[in-house]
Design an enzyme around this catalytic site. Structure first.
Site, PDB file in Angstrom:
ATOM      1  CD  GLU A   1      -3.373   7.605  -4.053  1.00 39.98           C
ATOM      2  OE1 GLU A   1      -4.434   7.124  -3.598  1.00 39.98           O
ATOM      3  OE2 GLU A   1      -2.278   7.009  -3.956  1.00 39.98           O
TER       4      GLU A   1
ATOM      5  CG  ASP B   1      -8.875   5.385   0.275  1.00 44.09           C
ATOM      6  OD1 ASP B   1      -8.960   5.484   1.509  1.00 44.09           O
ATOM      7  OD2 ASP B   1      -8.010   4.700  -0.295  1.00 44.09           O
TER       8      ASP B   1
END
Length: 148
Positions: free
Chosen positions: A54, A71
């Site tokens: 991620e 994000d």
């Protein structure tokens, strides 16, 4: 005199946004101490693997998505549902400012990630986990690390 004040403010802002990129073992130790090993049935390897894919273990990672949301942090937690960005009225299910998810102190990010796992379908929230970690032998992710 005004210019000196503005320069000092800029230096403070730059210093506060320096990124920290953790090593795999340091992050495994932090995650272990935070109770992520076997949290909701997911081994420590799942968490370390997911964080790698991620964010590359970068605490200040930010990704702007096509829908305009962002994000944030080590777990790439989305601003639309999970945190509060500026004064926008997102859902903020984690009851935290998005800026708290991009600091070296991972407490808020870990609390929010736990909430995501509990309130969604486990770790399926994270595409990096689904693509690279799900169903794989993840023992290598904590190999050689001193974790309890």
């Amino acid at each position: 005199m005004k210019a000196a004040g503005i320069l000092a403010l800029i230096v403070c802002l730059v210093a506060s946004t320096e990124s920290k990129v953790y090593t795999r073992c340091k992050l495994a130790k932090i995650f272990s101490r935070a109770g992520l090993d076997n949290y909701a049935g997911f081994s420590l390897g799942n968490w370390v693997c997911m964080a790698y894919y991620e964010s590359g273990y970068n605490t200040t990672a930010q990704t702007v998505l096509d829908d305009g949301s962002i994000d944030y942090g080590i777990f790439q937690i989305n601003s639309f549902t999970w945190c509060r960005y500026a004064k926008l009225q997102e859902k903020n299910h984690c009851h935290v400012a998005c800026s708290a998810l991009i600091t070296d102190d991972l407490t808020d990010a870990i609390i929010c990630a736990k909430k995501i796992v509990k309130e969604t379908q486990g770790m399926n929230y994270w595409q990096g986990w689904k693509k690279h970690c799900e169903g794989k032998d993840l023992s290598e992710w904590k190999k050689g690390c001193e974790v309890s």
